[in-house]
Design an enzyme around this catalytic site. Structure first.
Site, PDB file in Angstrom:
ATOM      1  N   ARG A  18       0.827  -1.216   0.000  1.00  0.00           N
ATOM      2  CA  ARG A  18       0.000   0.000   0.000  1.00  0.00           C
ATOM      3  C   ARG A  18       0.856   1.260   0.000  1.00  0.00           C
ATOM      4  O   ARG A  18       0.575   2.200  -0.748  1.00  0.00           O
ATOM      5  CB  ARG A  18      -0.975   0.007   1.175  1.00  0.00           C
ATOM      6  N   ASN A  36      -6.224  -2.679   2.101  1.00  0.00           N
ATOM      7  CA  ASN A  36      -6.239  -4.134   2.261  1.00  0.00           C
ATOM      8  C   ASN A  36      -7.674  -4.605   2.392  1.00  0.00           C
ATOM      9  O   ASN A  36      -8.516  -3.914   2.978  1.00  0.00           O
ATOM     10  CB  ASN A  36      -5.482  -4.547   3.522  1.00  0.00           C
TER      11      ASN A  36
END
Length: 88
Positions: A18, A36
């Protein structure tokens, strides 16, 4: 402006995917977000120039050094007009 929603499968959680996505998307001038999901995938929403989105998706197939991307599901969506690219 183009927009896509992606689901990335593979070893994409716990490998700084990320954070890497945020930095790389900003470098490409894209807006949107990344997060996520509970099933160990990563979801991303990219908005911007279509060529930049395609380049970003190509880069995302490699990701950061410890990641392994097995598959990318792509869905073209309507842009929502995000002002930045953020980690959720």
């Amino acid at each position: 402006m183009a927009a896509v929603r992606l689901i990335l499968h593979g070893k994409v959680q716990g490998v700084f995917y990320r954070d890497w996505t945020v930095s790389t998307a900003r470098d490409f001038g894209l807006t949107g977000w990344v997060r996520n999901l509970p099933d160990d995938t990563v979801e991303a929403w990219l908005e911007g120039d279509g060529t930049a989105i395609d380049r970003m998706i190509a880069a995302m197939q490699d990701g950061p050094p410890r990641a392994r991307v097995d598959n990318v599901d792509r869905e073209d969506v309507e842009a929502e007009g995000f002002g930045s690219f953020d980690r959720r």
